[in-house]
Design an enzyme around this catalytic site. Structure first.
Site, PDB file in Angstrom:
ATOM      1  N   LYS A  10       1.269  -0.971  -0.005  1.00  0.00           N
ATOM      2  CA  LYS A  10       0.290  -0.273   0.159  1.00  0.00           C
ATOM      3  C   LYS A  10       1.038   1.096  -0.253  1.00  0.00           C
ATOM      4  CE  LYS A  10       0.876   1.308   3.674  1.00  0.00           C
ATOM      5  NZ  LYS A  10       2.235   1.426   4.722  1.00  0.00           N
ATOM      6  N   SER A 137       8.008 -12.142  -2.596  1.00  0.00           N
ATOM      7  CA  SER A 137       7.021 -10.754  -2.820  1.00  0.00           C
ATOM      8  C   SER A 137       7.842 -10.060  -3.649  1.00  0.00           C
ATOM      9  CB  SER A 137       7.444  -9.929  -0.949  1.00  0.00           C
ATOM     10  OG  SER A 137       6.771  -8.593  -0.990  1.00  0.00           O
ATOM     11  N   GLY A 142      10.067  -3.128   4.819  1.00  0.00           N
ATOM     12  CA  GLY A 142      10.575  -2.280   5.734  1.00  0.00           C
ATOM     13  C   GLY A 142      10.813  -0.713   5.011  1.00  0.00           C
ATOM     14  N   GLY A 144       8.286   1.188   3.187  1.00  0.00           N
ATOM     15  CA  GLY A 144       7.178   1.850   3.786  1.00  0.00           C
ATOM     16  C   GLY A 144       6.237   1.627   3.138  1.00  0.00           C
ATOM     17  N   LEU A 145       6.088   0.626   2.714  1.00  0.00           N
ATOM     18  CA  LEU A 145       4.613  -0.130   0.870  1.00  0.00           C
ATOM     19  C   LEU A 145       3.974  -0.963   1.935  1.00  0.00           C
ATOM     20  CD1 LEU A 145       6.697   0.027  -2.136  1.00  0.00           C
ATOM     21  CD2 LEU A 145       4.991   1.809  -0.875  1.00  0.00           C
ATOM     22  N   GLY A 146       4.365  -1.291   3.008  1.00  0.00           N
ATOM     23  CA  GLY A 146       3.417  -2.481   4.018  1.00  0.00           C
ATOM     24  C   GLY A 146       3.817  -3.480   3.588  1.00  0.00           C
ATOM     25  N   SER A 147       4.969  -4.098   3.132  1.00  0.00           N
ATOM     26  CA  SER A 147       5.347  -5.608   3.265  1.00  0.00           C
ATOM     27  C   SER A 147       5.205  -6.223   4.995  1.00  0.00           C
ATOM     28  CB  SER A 147       6.948  -5.829   3.325  1.00  0.00           C
ATOM     29  OG  SER A 147       7.446  -5.422   4.726  1.00  0.00           O
ATOM     30  N   SER A 148       5.064  -5.494   6.375  1.00  0.00           N
ATOM     31  CA  SER A 148       4.552  -6.152   7.557  1.00  0.00           C
ATOM     32  C   SER A 148       3.024  -6.436   6.952  1.00  0.00           C
ATOM     33  CB  SER A 148       4.764  -6.075   8.632  1.00  0.00           C
ATOM     34  OG  SER A 148       4.797  -4.439   8.200  1.00  0.00           O
ATOM     35  N   ASP A 207      -2.789  -0.190   7.704  1.00  0.00           N
ATOM     36  CA  ASP A 207      -1.866  -1.430   6.814  1.00  0.00           C
ATOM     37  C   ASP A 207      -2.476  -2.787   6.395  1.00  0.00           C
ATOM     38  OD1 ASP A 207      -0.106   0.973   6.980  1.00  0.00           O
ATOM     39  OD2 ASP A 207       1.734  -0.250   7.100  1.00  0.00           O
TER      40      ASP A 207
HETATM   41  N1  LIG Z   1       8.537 -11.015   2.716  1.00  0.00           N
HETATM   42  C1  LIG Z   1       8.631 -10.938   4.226  1.00  0.00           C
HETATM   43  N2  LIG Z   1       9.384 -12.417   4.702  1.00  0.00           N
HETATM   44  C2  LIG Z   1       9.716 -11.967   6.306  1.00  0.00           C
HETATM   45  N3  LIG Z   1       9.492 -11.509   6.854  1.00  0.00           N
HETATM   46  C3  LIG Z   1       8.641  -9.884   6.776  1.00  0.00           C
HETATM   47  C4  LIG Z   1       8.311  -9.758   5.074  1.00  0.00           C
HETATM   48  N4  LIG Z   1       7.178  -9.265   4.951  1.00  0.00           N
HETATM   49  C5  LIG Z   1       7.956  -8.227   5.771  1.00  0.00           C
HETATM   50  N5  LIG Z   1       8.481  -9.076   6.594  1.00  0.00           N
HETATM   51  C6  LIG Z   1       9.152  -7.975   8.551  1.00  0.00           C
HETATM   52  O1  LIG Z   1       7.935  -7.162   9.178  1.00  0.00           O
HETATM   53  C7  LIG Z   1       8.974  -6.564   8.647  1.00  0.00           C
HETATM   54  C8  LIG Z   1       9.359  -5.261   8.276  1.00  0.00           C
HETATM   55  O2  LIG Z   1       7.865  -3.818   8.917  1.00  0.00           O
HETATM   56  P1  LIG Z   1       8.363  -2.468   8.816  1.00  0.00           P
HETATM   57  O3  LIG Z   1       6.502  -2.518   9.363  1.00  0.00           O
HETATM   58  O4  LIG Z   1       8.653  -2.521   9.819  1.00  0.00           O
HETATM   59  O5  LIG Z   1       7.936  -2.485   7.508  1.00  0.00           O
HETATM   60  P2  LIG Z   1       6.766  -2.210   6.518  1.00  0.00           P
HETATM   61  O6  LIG Z   1       6.012  -2.746   6.604  1.00  0.00           O
HETATM   62  O7  LIG Z   1       7.867  -2.857   5.069  1.00  0.00           O
HETATM   63  O8  LIG Z   1       6.611  -0.712   6.228  1.00  0.00           O
HETATM   64  P3  LIG Z   1       5.453   0.486   6.859  1.00  0.00           P
HETATM   65  O9  LIG Z   1       4.786  -0.193   8.228  1.00  0.00           O
HETATM   66  O10 LIG Z   1       5.747   1.811   7.239  1.00  0.00           O
HETATM   67  O11 LIG Z   1       4.652   0.393   5.569  1.00  0.00           O
HETATM   68  C9  LIG Z   1      10.559  -7.111   8.257  1.00  0.00           C
HETATM   69  O12 LIG Z   1      11.592  -7.209   9.217  1.00  0.00           O
HETATM   70  C10 LIG Z   1      10.241  -8.628   8.812  1.00  0.00           C
HETATM   71  O13 LIG Z   1      10.772  -8.732   9.956  1.00  0.00           O
HETATM   72  C1  LIG Z   2       3.069   4.587  10.418  1.00  0.00           C
HETATM   73  C2  LIG Z   2       1.886   3.943  10.178  1.00  0.00           C
HETATM   74  O1  LIG Z   2       1.031   4.981  10.568  1.00  0.00           O
HETATM   75  C3  LIG Z   2       1.912   3.323   9.266  1.00  0.00           C
HETATM   76  C4  LIG Z   2       3.184   2.473   8.677  1.00  0.00           C
HETATM   77  O2  LIG Z   2       2.063   2.407   6.908  1.00  0.00           O
HETATM   78  C5  LIG Z   2       1.909   2.720  11.295  1.00  0.00           C
HETATM   79  C6  LIG Z   2       0.801   2.544  11.688  1.00  0.00           C
HETATM   80  O3  LIG Z   2      -0.693   3.247  11.091  1.00  0.00           O
HETATM   81  O4  LIG Z   2      -0.027   1.300  11.793  1.00  0.00           O
HETATM   82 MG   LIG Z   3       4.593  -2.124   8.556  1.00  0.00          MG
END
Ligand SMILES: Nc1ncnc2c1ncn2[C@@H]1O[C@H](COP(=O)(O)OP(=O)(O)OP(=O)(O)O)[C@@H](O)[C@H]1O
Ligand SMILES: C[C@@](O)(CCO)CC(=O)[O-]
Ligand SMILES: [Mg+2]
Length: 355
Positions: A10, A137, A142, A144-148, A207
Site C-alpha cells: 500500500k 514478495s 521495511g 514503507g509500502l506495507g510489507s509487514s 495497513d
Molecule cells: N516477505 C517477508 N518475509 C519475512 N518477513 C517479512 C516479510 N515482509 C515483511 N516482513 C517482516 O516485516 C518487517 C518489516 O515491517 P515494517 O513494518 O518495519 O516495514 P513495512 O511494513 O515494509 O513498512 P510500513 O510499515 O511503513 O508500511 C520485516 O522486518 C520482517 O520482520
Molecule cells: C506509521 C503508521 O501510521 C503507518 C505505517 O505504514 C503505523 C500504523 O498506522 O500502524
Molecule cells: Mg509495516
C-alpha cells in the site's frame, strides 16, 4: 493440498503516524504483492516426526521448527478457527525462545519479528501440525509500502483457508483466484492485525485493512470508509533504500507526544483535517463535481502540508529531504509514505492538461 494466498502492499497518501493517535488517514493498495503458499503434511510424511517450515524465497532463507519443540514451548495448541485472541506476553516469550535456535544472519536480524508473527499465526490457527509455507514478495521489506501487513494478510488468508474457515467451496477453478466474501475478509483482517501487533508494537490497523480490502480507504479509529475514485492520480514511488523499522518510528512519535502533549495533539488534529479534506476531494471528484487539475493542485498542497507535519513528528530523514528537493526543482510535490525515517517517498505526477 497447496493453498496460495496473496495480498497487496500500500501507499499512505496522508495521515501516517497521526492515525495511530486517532486521526484519519487515507491509503490505497498497490499492485505489488506478497504470496504465501502453504502445504500441509502428515506427521511422518517427511521421514521424520514432522516440522513447521518457513521458506523465505527472496531472502534464500529456510527456517524449521520440529512439531515436538513447538508443543514443548507452546503446549498442545489445537488451532482456532474463529476470531483471534491476542498473543499473550507468555506466548510471546515462548515464541521468542523458539527463535533462539534459528540461524538468522546478523544483517537480517529484523526478520525475527516476521518469524515471530508467522509462528503465532501458524500455531494459533492450525495448531502444531506439520506444514511448509513458501513466501515470495514483490515488495521491498521495511520500506514503507506495507510489507509487514501484506505478509500477515497473505499468511492469515492461506492458514484460514487451509483450516477450512474461509473461502472454502466457492473456488472457480484450479488456476483462478478465489475471492473471499466480506465476513471471510473481516476474519483474515482480524488475524493479520494480531500479526502486525507482533511486528509493529502498536499498529493502527490501516495497513492490514487496506491490504485485506484493497482499493482506496479512509481509516480512522479502526473504522474504514471505502473511497471510490474515478479519476486516477499518478504517483511516482522512490525508494531511498535507507532501511528503517516501523516499530521504532511509531514508538519515537509516541515518546515525542508524551514529552509535548499539547503541541503534538495540535499536529495530530491538523493531520486529521488534511485527511478529511483529501478524502472529500477524492469523493467529490468521483462524482465529477470538480475538475481533475484543480483536484490535483489541492492534493499536492495537502500532501505538502502533511510532509511538514511529519517533519514535526520527527520521522523525516535526510534521504527523504533529498528526494523532496530534487522533485521540487521540477515543481513536483513529494511526501514520505508509511513510517518514514528513510523508506519510500511519493511524488504526485500531474495529469498533462489538454489545452
Ligand atoms: N516477505 C517477508 N518475509 C519475512 N518477513 C517479512 C516479510 N515482509 C515483511 N516482513 C517482516 O516485516 C518487517 C518489516 O515491517 P515494517 O513494518 O518495519 O516495514 P513495512 O511494513 O515494509 O513498512 P510500513 O510499515 O511503513 O508500511 C520485516 O522486518 C520482517 O520482520
Ligand atoms: C506509521 C503508521 O501510521 C503507518 C505505517 O505504514 C503505523 C500504523 O498506522 O500502524
Ligand atoms: Mg509495516
Amino acid at each position: 493440498m497447496e493453498v496460495r494466498a496473496r495480498a497487496p502492499g500500500k501507499i499512505i497518501l496522508v495521515g501516517e503516524h497521526a492515525v495511530v493517535h486517532g486521526s484519519a488517514a487515507v491509503a490505497a493498495a498497490i499492485d505489488l504483492y506478497t504470496t504465501s503458499s502453504l502445504s500441509l503434511l502428515h506427521e511422518g510424511e517427511d521421514g521424520g516426526a514432522g516440522a513447521v517450515e518457513l521458506d523465505l524465497r527472496d531472502s534464500a532463507l529456510v527456517f524449521s521448527w520440529p512439531c515436538s519443540s513447538l508443543r514443548r514451548a507452546l503446549g498442545e495448541v489445537s488451532g482456532k478457527a474463529g476470531a483471534p485472541t491476542p498473543c499473550s506476553p507468555d506466548e510471546l516469550a515462548a515464541i521468542a525462545k523458539l527463535m533462539e535456535g534459528q540461524e538468522i544472519p546478523e544483517a537480517k536480524i529484523w526478520l525475527s519479528a516476521g518469524l515471530s508473527a508467522f509462528l503465532y499465526l501458524y500455531t494459533s490457527i492450525l495448531g502444531c501440525r506439520p506444514g511448509k509455507v513458501v513466501v515470495t514478495s514483490d515488495l521491498p521489506i521495511g520500506a514503507g509500502l506495507g510489507s509487514s501487513a501484506a505478509f500477515c494478510v497473505s499468511m492469515s488468508g492461506a492458514l484460514l483457508t487451509a483450516a477450512g474457515t474461509v473461502g472454502v467451496g466457492g473456488g472457480s477453478g484450479v488456476e483462478e483466484w478465489e475471492l473471499f466474501g466480506k465476513d471471510d475478509l473481516e476474519l483474515v483482517n482480524q488475524w493479520a492485525f494480531q500479526g502486525e501487533k507482533i511486528i509493529h508494537g502498536k499498529p493502527s490497523g490501516i495497513d492490514n485493512s487496506v491490504s485485506t480490502f484493497g482499493s482506496m480507504i479512509k481509516f480512522k479509529k479502526g473504522e474504514l470508509t471505502n473511497l471510490k475514485s474515478r479519476n486516477p492520480v499518478k504517483m511516482l514511488i522512490t525508494d531511498t533504500r535507507v532501511g528503517r523499522n516501523t516499530k521504532a518510528l511509531v514508538a519515537g512519535v509516541s515518546e515525542r507526544a508524551s514529552r509535548h502533549p499539547d503541541a503534538m495533539a495540535s499536529v495530530f488534529h491538523a493531520v486529521n483535517s488534511i485527511s478529511e479534506e483529501l478524502s472529500s476531494i477524492v469523493e467529490l471528484a468521483a462524482e465529477d463535481e470538480i475538475a481533475i487539475t484543480s483536484k490535483e493542485d489541492k492534493l499536492a498542497e495537502l500532501m505538502e502540508m502533511n510532509q511538514g507535519l511529519l517533519q514535526c513528528m520527527g520521522v523525516s530523514h535526510s534521504s527523504i529531504e533529498t528526494v523532496l528537493q530534487t522533485t521540487l526543482k521540477y515543481s513536483l510535490v513529494s511526501k514520505l509514505t508509511g513510517a518514514g525515517g528513510g523508506g519510500c517517498v511519493l511524488t504526485l505526477i500531474p495529469t498533462p492538461s489538454l489545452t
